[in-house]
Motif scaffolding. Structure first.
Motif, PDB file in Angstrom:
ATOM      1  N   ASP A  77     -78.133   7.824  20.679  1.00  0.00           N
ATOM      2  CA  ASP A  77     -77.297   7.808  21.882  1.00  0.00           C
ATOM      3  C   ASP A  77     -77.642   6.625  22.785  1.00  0.00           C
ATOM      4  O   ASP A  77     -78.763   6.112  22.780  1.00  0.00           O
ATOM      5  CB  ASP A  77     -77.459   9.116  22.643  1.00  0.00           C
ATOM      6  CG  ASP A  77     -77.146  10.325  21.771  1.00  0.00           C
ATOM      7  OD1 ASP A  77     -76.073  10.321  21.142  1.00  0.00           O
ATOM      8  OD2 ASP A  77     -77.976  11.252  21.702  1.00  0.00           O
ATOM      9  N   THR A  78     -76.643   6.240  23.589  1.00  0.00           N
ATOM     10  CA  THR A  78     -76.796   5.139  24.530  1.00  0.00           C
ATOM     11  C   THR A  78     -76.488   5.623  25.934  1.00  0.00           C
ATOM     12  O   THR A  78     -75.490   6.329  26.146  1.00  0.00           O
ATOM     13  CB  THR A  78     -75.842   3.986  24.168  1.00  0.00           C
ATOM     14  OG1 THR A  78     -76.122   3.543  22.838  1.00  0.00           O
ATOM     15  CG2 THR A  78     -75.999   2.824  25.133  1.00  0.00           C
ATOM     16  N   VAL A  79     -77.346   5.248  26.903  1.00  0.00           N
ATOM     17  CA  VAL A  79     -77.126   5.623  28.303  1.00  0.00           C
ATOM     18  C   VAL A  79     -77.181   4.365  29.155  1.00  0.00           C
ATOM     19  O   VAL A  79     -78.150   3.599  29.085  1.00  0.00           O
ATOM     20  CB  VAL A  79     -78.178   6.637  28.795  1.00  0.00           C
ATOM     21  CG1 VAL A  79     -77.907   7.008  30.260  1.00  0.00           C
ATOM     22  CG2 VAL A  79     -78.176   7.891  27.931  1.00  0.00           C
ATOM     23  N   ALA A  80     -76.142   4.159  29.974  1.00  0.00           N
ATOM     24  CA  ALA A  80     -76.099   3.045  30.922  1.00  0.00           C
ATOM     25  C   ALA A  80     -75.679   3.605  32.272  1.00  0.00           C
ATOM     26  O   ALA A  80     -74.525   4.024  32.437  1.00  0.00           O
ATOM     27  CB  ALA A  80     -75.127   1.975  30.437  1.00  0.00           C
ATOM     28  N   ASP A  81     -76.605   3.588  33.232  1.00  0.00           N
ATOM     29  CA  ASP A  81     -76.339   4.191  34.537  1.00  0.00           C
ATOM     30  C   ASP A  81     -76.476   3.133  35.626  1.00  0.00           C
ATOM     31  O   ASP A  81     -77.586   2.736  36.006  1.00  0.00           O
ATOM     32  CB  ASP A  81     -77.313   5.349  34.788  1.00  0.00           C
ATOM     33  CG  ASP A  81     -77.002   6.097  36.081  1.00  0.00           C
ATOM     34  OD1 ASP A  81     -75.993   5.763  36.725  1.00  0.00           O
ATOM     35  OD2 ASP A  81     -77.761   7.029  36.425  1.00  0.00           O
ATOM     36  N   SER A  82     -75.343   2.669  36.129  1.00  0.00           N
ATOM     37  CA  SER A  82     -75.346   1.716  37.239  1.00  0.00           C
ATOM     38  C   SER A  82     -75.016   2.396  38.560  1.00  0.00           C
ATOM     39  O   SER A  82     -74.795   1.720  39.568  1.00  0.00           O
ATOM     40  CB  SER A  82     -74.340   0.591  36.965  1.00  0.00           C
ATOM     41  OG  SER A  82     -73.010   1.121  36.893  1.00  0.00           O
ATOM     42  N   SER A  83     -74.955   3.710  38.575  1.00  0.00           N
ATOM     43  CA  SER A  83     -74.571   4.438  39.785  1.00  0.00           C
ATOM     44  C   SER A  83     -75.749   4.534  40.755  1.00  0.00           C
ATOM     45  O   SER A  83     -76.905   4.356  40.377  1.00  0.00           O
ATOM     46  CB  SER A  83     -74.085   5.844  39.421  1.00  0.00           C
ATOM     47  OG  SER A  83     -75.162   6.649  38.966  1.00  0.00           O
TER      48      SER A  83
END
Length: 528
Positions: A476-482
């Motif tokens: 899985d891939t997670v990208a959190d810019s929040s």
């Protein structure tokens, strides 16, 4: 010792003191009145659903009046004739595996099947071996009288008006000398039973539910398909309509085993439309005795049907698992709109016609009271629906499938966070979308399940529901810019330590571990 613990000790003492009563059930539902039997002819019988539930004043004081008068009321029912009960006649099939009711399948021509089960129950097998021989067995057997034996026959016209799929149960008496049920004949003799078609044959499925109906499934099979392939979906508006009908009827026992699902092909997708089954607990009446009142305080789901909704949490407790899976798309506006539609559909005329499906003698006892309660509950249905929504909105589960998906979380403003789920194929099909308000929703749980899933979060706000991500066994891939104002991180990622691409971010708290416990997801309700 607190009041609650004192009550629990008292209740335990009452339940274990004394022995189980021998010969609890009536030997034959047919009443021993030759003149009354002769008056109704050979094809019918004068019967009682359960005259063993009669109690003297002290028994009613301790355990409640419940529906004892209804159970003991003589009524006229047709005698089951297997040659005439269904077109083409019926043949005995396999015995059912229910713990409380005596049940079996009957087979008709062209693959049609029918369910036959006793109206009365015996909870003997649900108790531990120790309690089976104590006064506790008397108590739980007696509690069957809190349900009305004829309630299931009232429901079909109400469900029809509400636009909810339903079965069509019919009551019968089985002769004391019946032999046509094969080896099961002895277990059914002298009982009042319910007979209803099961719609399992392809021919009857399409006749009943239309040419698009492909299959009939139990909940565990439907859930398996839904979590395997994103083209399989619950018909959530239909399920919401069915669940608000349940609330209105006071039917608190709606766990996942109480539903069948019609698989319908529509626009290259398969929708699963709900059929509520086993309406044994509609119009439940429980807390009118000292012991039953005490039990109702300890066990929230035992709510009494009346003009007011006693406890939305109690009514819906048994259905928490299936509700969380089959209502996770529905918004507050949809709950309110569905309640308003039901109010318009369930007219006084519909209610009165449904109540008249009670045996005439029972209608005289209970009909006016039932009609008045349904009318009052109809008026309060929007408030009940609002409370039902509030409870569901606090924590929402958004599962993917065993295929690859892209989960997109957009923290758009202080009052709105939008969660969308897309397939990760070329079509990038939208599988799910719902807006969440932090005033209503505290936590959204995203479960990637199988496949290589991607989780993308964006937006800068002061308030937002917390997002918990469970990646599942795929890479899985997670990208959190929040960003959410405040020291507390509002995104958490749970997975194994290896085989994931996770970009560190100020809002993201990574909670990985060596084992695979984070991959666990209850797919069918067995993990409750």
């Amino acid at each position: 010792m607190t009041r609650c613990s004192s009550g629990a000790v008292l209740l335990l003492g009452l339940l274990t003191a004394g022995c189980a009563r021998q010969h609890f059930f009536q030997p034959d539902a047919r009443i021993p009145d030759a003149a009354a039997q002769a008056a109704v002819g050979p094809d019918s019988a004068r019967v009682t659903a359960g005259r063993h539930y009669r109690r003297g004043w002290s028994g009613r004081l301790w355990f409640g009046q419940h529906y004892r008068t209804t159970w003991a009321q003589p009524v006229t029912l047709p005698v089951l004739d297997l040659r005439r009960a269904a077109p083409g006649g019926l043949q005995p099939g396999k015995m059912g595996g229910g713990f409380q009711t005596t049940s079996m399948t009957l087979n008709g021509p062209n693959g049609r099947t029918y369910a036959l089960r006793s109206l009365d129950k015996d909870p003997y097998k649900t108790l531990s071996k120790f309690l089976r021989h104590t006064f506790a067995l008397n108590v739980v057997r007696d509690a069957t009288s809190a349900g009305t034996p004829y309630g299931a026959f009232v429901v079909p016209p109400l469900a029809q008006a509400a636009g909810v799929l339903h079965t069509r149960p019919r009551p019968y008496y089985i002769r004391a000398d019946e032999t046509g049920l094969g080896k099961a004949s002895e277990r059914f003799r002298g009982k009042v039973v319910l007979l209803e078609e099961k719609y399992e044959s392809k021919e009857n499925l399409t006749l009943e539910f239309g040419p698009d109906a492909q299959d009939l499934m139990e909940s565990d099979d439907a859930l398996e398909q839904i979590y395997r392939d994103g083209r399989h979906r619950f018909d959530q508006p239909a399920f919401l309509r069915a669940r608000l009908l349940d609330l209105w009827l006071g039917d608190w026992d709606r766990h996942e085993g109480q539903w069948d699902w019609v698989a319908v092909e529509q626009n290259q997708r398969t929708l699963y439309r709900p059929i509520p089954v086993d309406r044994d607990q509609v119009f439940f009446r429980f807390d009118d005795g000292l012991i039953s009142w005490l039990v109702s305080k300890a066990v929230r789901k035992f709510r009494t049907f009346g003009p007011a909704y006693q406890s939305i949490g109690g009514y819906t407790r048994n259905a928490r698992f299936i509700d969380s899976r089959a209502l996770n798309e529905m918004t507050r506006q949809q709950y309110a709109a569905t309640a308003a539609v039901l109010q318009q559909a369930l007219t006084d005329e519909v209610i009165e016609q449904a109540a008249r499906r009670l045996p005439p003698e029972v209608y005289r006892l209970e009909g006016p009271r039932l009609v008045a309660a349904l009318q009052a509950r109809r008026a309060a249905l929007p408030q009940a629906a609002a409370e039902f929504y509030r409870r569901h909105a606090e924590e929402v589960v958004v599962p993917g499938t065993d295929e690859a998906e892209r989960f997109v979380v957009e923290r758009q403003s202080d009052t709105l966070t939008v969660v969308s789920v897309f397939s990760r194929d070329k079509a990038a099909t939208l599988l799910y979308r719902r807006g969440f308000r932090p005033a209503e929703t505290k936590l959204v749980l995203l479960h990637g399940l199988g496949g290589k899933d991607e989780f993308v979060l964006s937006g800068q706000v002061r308030r937002s529901p917390r997002i918990d991500i469970y990646g599942g066994p795929g890479e899985d891939t997670v990208a959190d810019s929040s960003r959410v104002a405040g020291p507390r991180r509002m995104t958490r990622f749970y997975d194994t330590k290896r085989n994931n691409q996770v970009e560190p971010a100020p809002e993201l708290k990574i909670k990985t571990e060596s084992g695979v416990a984070t991959h666990a997801f209850d797919r069918d309700g067995s993990g409750r």
